[in-house]
Design an enzyme around this catalytic site. Structure first.
Site, PDB file in Angstrom:
ATOM      1  N   GLY A 520      10.724 -23.196 -31.508  1.00  0.00           N
ATOM      2  CA  GLY A 520       9.973 -23.112 -30.278  1.00  0.00           C
ATOM      3  C   GLY A 520       9.090 -24.315 -30.009  1.00  0.00           C
ATOM      4  O   GLY A 520       8.760 -24.600 -28.870  1.00  0.00           O
ATOM      5  N   PHE A 521       8.674 -25.052 -31.059  1.00  0.00           N
ATOM      6  CA  PHE A 521       7.812 -26.200 -30.860  1.00  0.00           C
ATOM      7  C   PHE A 521       8.569 -27.514 -30.862  1.00  0.00           C
ATOM      8  O   PHE A 521       7.968 -28.563 -30.692  1.00  0.00           O
ATOM      9  CB  PHE A 521       6.725 -26.245 -31.949  1.00  0.00           C
ATOM     10  CG  PHE A 521       5.620 -25.279 -31.701  1.00  0.00           C
ATOM     11  CD1 PHE A 521       4.531 -25.626 -30.924  1.00  0.00           C
ATOM     12  CD2 PHE A 521       5.674 -24.003 -32.221  1.00  0.00           C
ATOM     13  CE1 PHE A 521       3.520 -24.734 -30.690  1.00  0.00           C
ATOM     14  CE2 PHE A 521       4.657 -23.096 -31.986  1.00  0.00           C
ATOM     15  CZ  PHE A 521       3.571 -23.464 -31.217  1.00  0.00           C
ATOM     16  N   ASP A 633       4.032 -16.005 -40.482  1.00  0.00           N
ATOM     17  CA  ASP A 633       5.473 -15.944 -40.190  1.00  0.00           C
ATOM     18  C   ASP A 633       6.284 -16.206 -41.455  1.00  0.00           C
ATOM     19  O   ASP A 633       7.158 -17.068 -41.488  1.00  0.00           O
ATOM     20  CB  ASP A 633       5.839 -16.941 -39.098  1.00  0.00           C
ATOM     21  CG  ASP A 633       7.179 -16.610 -38.434  1.00  0.00           C
ATOM     22  OD1 ASP A 633       7.703 -15.504 -38.675  1.00  0.00           O
ATOM     23  OD2 ASP A 633       7.693 -17.452 -37.689  1.00  0.00           O
TER      24      ASP A 633
END
Length: 868
Positions: A520-521, A633
């Site tokens: 996502g980054f 996470d």
């Protein structure tokens, strides 16, 4: 008159206070007690508690004397021998304190910072007892034992103490920290290891007698000798008989020898030692030192080697050669893969301690093939080659001493890998450097200085031109316009890792050619720096205001974090609008590829190493950093593997940094479904116990070799309880929630049915039980019932007894399992399954919405916050 009476009263109270604070207590002390060396310095060298007859004492002492480091120790008084130490790796000053409270024993430094404590206890402490065997015991109100020092041995055991299977003694260094040697109790033997390499087994010692083939349960010493016992102590498996003695200790010495001693007056008399031959101890003569056995062993250096410096010790190659370091060490191992590798031959009649306890990596090969195997493996530091059988032995990770052997006289040849220095010539040419200087052209001595001068001038102009061009390019890209002066200053935080130019990383990654991951980054690319170091370059994309903040936090925090089980940040780039992070490269990829992929199955020892490495990394994040770091996470995709499956945790840099006060304010959900702890959906405080839950889920996946929420064939749930093999039936498949299946098998004691069937019996029920019990303790619904990561490390290592899962706190798994059963029965595709498993997300007017805490975690690995 009242004032005259007041003065003596105050004086008496003061005298009583002095006596209480400085006098030693006998047998018991009680909560709300504290002691320091300074406080009890005049009382038997810091002793604050003694056993009933004074045989043992508890004291805060400095055993090394030459260093100002103090430890909480149990000491045998007559011989002044330390038999147990609490804070081995965390010394305190003379003003540091031992505190006894209702929660247990803790040790803090002079500033009040905790450095060691007993684990969480099941009930409050009523007293601390030091008994006549030297056992320090925490008692509850009914005099029941809550914790005992006997259950956490250091380097010594005494009469009355048991060392159970799976536990170990570890040697002590001169500064009293834990050393590199271990005595491990297996279910069949007592084994000495150096950095994981075996060098002695009790069963092979000439003084040991094997009496039965029963499974060993523990080791102990008594008045008659040393014993490995089974069947609840009723059967002797292996024993060493010694003369009768009422006081005896067994100790793993700092030298690496395991000894048994009895007390003679005030001195200890050694009765047994293993190995009996000092030359079998791995580092007896240092790295590549040559040990020759005699009445007292002698050390020298093999031919073509000479003694190293005081710092390096051992022996180093002569000429322009140097010894390599394994790629698993702190030294960069990529140098071993360069072509400039040579092998220095040892003479016939030399052998290596590990050869006896390891199998050849190849049989029936020639010497060239054996050397090629070592050259292609950066963990290999040398070989031994057996001429008669063509057997190839490799020396891996660490080099110990060599010893002279009569049995290896005419058949075994050793070769030590060496890195060639600046000269590219072979080893024989480097033996006599003077010959090279004689042939060196005289003209070169004149021309070289002038050539070097002109080369430096040209290089200076080149760098100046490139710098001007780079600055123009930055201005053209709006570099100085895109960042405020405050932003620029933020990137010059003291202690940050190396800062790279964007162009450097473009070249290193071949214009970002090789994609090795994405999230996502941003995306991650493989790169090679000018010094040939392989790196992973993470290119941050979609950088908003929050993204800049995350980026600054990441480089500021993890740039100063160094731990063997955390991926190292080597540098960063903040140029124009570009944000990149440069990490060390992990050549085996992420755990999910090795665990769930179609490649070779992970062996059980490899899974244990991965679990331990991950646990140690999380323990460091939670309690070893200046600020507590919660990963949020933890999952197989964020556990990366290097050579020999060394586990390193990645993507912890964007985690929140929490203090105790801040943790209750952290409410933004992040992580991956399937690993999310219940508190995410119940608005409870997020703490390090959130990572503990996720780790427990990963541990269960290590057991089964499958995702916890994978559709399984029916035969996968019908492994035979005796060997873990497959059933022949394969009538269909079912969506099974493995954590619930693990809970049910735990209740029935059928642990082998949980093991990865691909292991085909290469794992024992006891090994699987350890993983399952630790995992179930980690996934308790109530965070307070989950152990901390330091305790988990201790349980996996065997130094701390396994916890008992609280079945009531695991009942929520049954609700999750019910959802999986319903989804499996409906069989209407992923959308329908999501409706069953996540009714609170997909609720409709006709859907019954169920408590979200019961259903939050059974969808497979889909991101909540997005992968990083």
């Amino acid at each position: 008159m009242g004032s005259f009476l007041f003065i003596p009263t105050v004086f008496l109270l003061f005298v009583l206070l002095v006596l209480v604070s400085g006098g030693s207590f006998s047998e018991f002390i009680y909560p709300n007690f504290s002691a320091s060396h300074f406080q009890f310095v005049d009382n038997a060298g810091g002793a604050f508690l003694s056993s009933r007859n004074g045989t043992f004492k508890a004291a805060i002492v400095n055993p090394g004397a030459e260093q100002p480091n103090f430890y909480l120790c149990i000491i045998h008084v007559a011989s002044n021998t330390v038999i147990w130490t609490a804070n081995r790796n965390a010394s305190i000053s003379a003003s540091g304190k031992m505190n006894l409270t209702a929660k247990g024993v803790s040790i803090s430094d002079e500033d009040g910072n905790p450095v060691w404590s007993t684990p969480s206890l099941k009930s409050p402490v009523s007293a601390l007892l030091l008994n006549e065997m030297g056992n320090l015991i925490l008692l509850d109100q009914f005099n029941g034992s809550l914790w005992e020092s006997f259950h956490y041995p250091t380097d010594t055991i005494v009469i009355g103490q048991h060392l159970p299977v799976g536990s170990f003694l570890s040697s002590t260094r001169s500064n009293f920290s834990i050393g590199d040697y271990r005595l491990i109790i297996s279910d069949s033997d007592a084994i000495l290891q150096w950095l994981g390499q075996t060098y002695w087994e009790l069963s092979m010692d000439t003084n040991a007698y094997t009496n039965s083939n029963y499974i060993v349960e523990y080791m102990s010493i008594d008045r008659t000798g040393l014993h490995l016992l089974g069947r609840n102590g009723t059967v002797v498996v292996i024993q060493v008989l010694l003369s009768s003695s009422d006081l005896r200790i067994a100790k793993l010495e700092s030298s690496g020898q395991f000894t048994v001693k009895s007390l003679s007056g005030t001195d200890w008399k050694q009765e047994f030692g293993g190995p009996a031959d000092d030359c079998q101890i791995p580092l007896v003569c240092g790295r590549v030192g040559l040990c020759t056995a005699s009445t007292s062993h002698t050390c020298s250096c093999p031919a073509s080697f000479h003694a190293g410096s005081e710092d390096t010790g051992g022996c180093v190659p002569s000429g322009s050669f140097s010894l390599p370091f394994s790629c698993n060490s702190t030294i960069n191992g990529s140098q071993l893969n360069s072509p400039a590798i040579s092998y220095i031959r040892l003479d016939y009649g030399m052998d290596y301690f590990a050869n006896v306890f390891s199998e050849p990596v190849k049989y029936g090969v020639n010497l060239s093939t054996c050397q090629a195997l070592c050259s292609s493996d950066c963990t290999c530091l040398g070989i031994f080659y057996e001429n008669s059988s063509g057997s190839c032995y490799t020396l891996k990770d660490e080099l110990g001493s060599i010893f002279v052997s009569n049995t290896a006289k005419n058949d075994l040849l050793g070769y030590i890998k060496a890195l060639v220095g600046s000269s590219p010539s072979n080893f024989s040419d480097n033996k006599n450097p003077s010959n090279q200087s004689k042939n060196f052209p005289v003209a070169a001595l004149v021309l070289l200085p002038f050539s070097g001068f002109f080369l430096l001038v040209a290089l200076g102009f080149l760098l100046w031109g490139r710098r001007r061009q780079s600055k123009k390019k930055e201005i053209k890209l709006g570099h100085f316009g895109s960042l405020s002066s405050g932003d620029m200053d933020a990137f010059y935080i003291p202690g940050l890792p190396k800062r790279f130019d964007y162009e450097e990383l473009e070249v290193a990654t071949d214009d970002f050619k090789t994609l090795i991951g994405s999230g996502g980054f941003g995306a991650v690319y493989k790169g090679v720096l000018p010094d040939k170091t392989v790196v992973a370059v993470k290119k941050i994309i979609n950088l908003g205001v929050q993204g800049k903040k995350d980026f600054c936090s990441e480089i500021a925090v993890i740039g100063n974090i160094h731990h063997a089980n955390l991926v190292k940040l080597k540098g960063f780039c903040a140029q124009g609008r570009q944000r990149l992070l440069v990490y060390e490269y992990m050549n085996r990829g992420s755990l999910d590829r090795s665990l769930f992929g179609s490649g070779p199955v992970l062996e059980w020892q490899e899974r244990l190493d991965i679990a331990l490495g991950t646990a140690r990394g999380l323990a460091y994040l939670h309690s070893g950093c200046e600020q507590k770091i919660i990963h949020c996470d933890v999952k197989p995709e964020n556990i990366l593997l290097h050579d020999h499956f060394q586990a390193k945790i990645s993507d912890f840099g964007l985690s929140k940094l929490l203090t105790t006060e801040q943790s209750s304010l952290f409410t933004t959900m992040r992580g991956t479904r399937g690993y999310l702890a219940p508190e995410w959906l119940t608005n409870s405080a997020i703490s390090e116990k959130t990572d503990v839950y996720s780790f427990g889920m990963v541990l269960l996946e290590l057991v089964s070799g499958r995702k916890n929420t994978l559709r399984l064939q029916s035969h996968s749930l019908n492994n035979s309880s005796s060997g873990g093999g497959q059933s022949s039936s394969s009538s269909g498949s079912a969506l099974v929630y493995f954590p619930l299946f693990a809970l049910e098998m735990h209740e029935q004691g059928r642990y082998l049915e949980l093991a990865d069937w691909r292991l085909e019996g290469r794992v024992t029920s006891e090994e699987v039980e350890k993983f399952v019990r630790v995992a179930l303790c980690c996934v308790h619904e109530e965070p307070a019932l989950r152990p901390n990561m330091n305790t988990i490390v201790g349980m996996l290592e065997g130094g701390i007894p396994l916890g008992r899962p609280n079945l009531q706190s695991l009942n929520f798994l049954r609700f999750i399992g019910r959802g999986f059963t319903e989804a499996s029965m409906i069989e209407r595709g992923t959308e329908q399954i999501d409706r069953v498993l996540y009714p609170e997300v997909n609720a409709s007017p006709t859907t019954t919405t169920m408590d979200s805490r019961n259903y939050f975690s059974y969808v497979s690995s889909q991101q909540v916050s997005g992968p990083r």
